[in-house]
Design a protein around this motif. Structure first.
Motif: not given
Length: 224
Positions: A148-167
């Motif tokens: 999640l930190a890696r997804a956030l670090v470039n300050n994107p306007s859109l986060i897409i989370a594909d079954e992020p709690t599955g594992n």
């Protein structure tokens, strides 16, 4: 932010994964996408990431028309997104810090900016004390927070989370979605695919239900 206009997807083997899908997700929304296995959720996510193209219809994401996108434009488009996967996809021989920093390096961010930004983002997800640890030293929930930190670090306007709690364990699932919820409150659009209806019910956001490749419901959870 996201718009599907009469979008259908048929694979070469004849499988009709999406059938005349119409949906619009505005800036700043938090949307759950739910549906049974094989309903078309994965295909929809692949189309949002431009891993697959529509057989017909128009897909618009972050100001890009994905139907008309050239292959060389895809990396630039993907850098406008933050993506969190079920299987974490961390680089095993890199530390927590370097996994997050790597996402900035590929955008040619300066070393100074990386040194400033990465600790801030690790603090945001509660992992500043584990920056030097390797992925195999972390729990599943901690690995997902690195992702999640890696997804956030470039300050994107859109986060897409594909079954992020599955594992990860159920009690940690709430923490991950709560983090996404806080990120959304700061203005980032979040689209999360999940099969965990307890989470959907807990967070009470817009829910798009897909079955047999079609949008069969698009409503608040309380109205279902």
């Amino acid at each position: 932010m996201i718009e599907f206009k009469n979008v259908s997807k048929t694979y070469p083997n004849g499988t009709k994964a999406l059938k005349d899908v119409n949906l619009k997700i505005d800036d700043g929304e938090f949307v759950f996408i739910v549906g049974s296995s094989g309903a078309g959720k994965s295909t929809l996510i692949k189309m949002l990431l431009r891993e697959e193209s529509a057989s017909s219809g128009v897909v618009l994401v972050n100001g890009f028309n994905l139907n008309k996108m050239k292959r060389w434009q895809i990396p630039k488009f993907r850098r406008s997104l933050g993506v969190v996967f079920q299987d974490f996809r961390l680089i095993p021989n890199m530390s927590v810090y370097d996994n997050v920093a790597f996402a900035m390096r590929v955008t040619n961010a300066s070393s100074r900016e990386i040194r400033r930004r990465v600790p801030y983002i690790l603090g945001l997800v509660g992992l500043e004390a584990k920056a030097k640890m390797m992925p195999n030293q972390l729990s599943g929930g901690e690995q997902q927070r690195v992702a999640l930190a890696r997804a956030l670090v470039n300050n994107p306007s859109l986060i897409i989370a594909d079954e992020p709690t599955g594992n990860i364990d159920p009690e940690l699932s709430f923490q991950i979605v709560d983090l996404l919820n806080e990120i959304n409150r700061c203005g980032t659009t979040v689209v999360m695919v999940t099969h965990e209806h307890d989470l959907v019910q807990e967070f009470d956001r817009r829910v798009i239900t897909i079955e047999a490749g079609m949008v069969v419901a698009d409503t608040d959870w309380k109205s279902l």
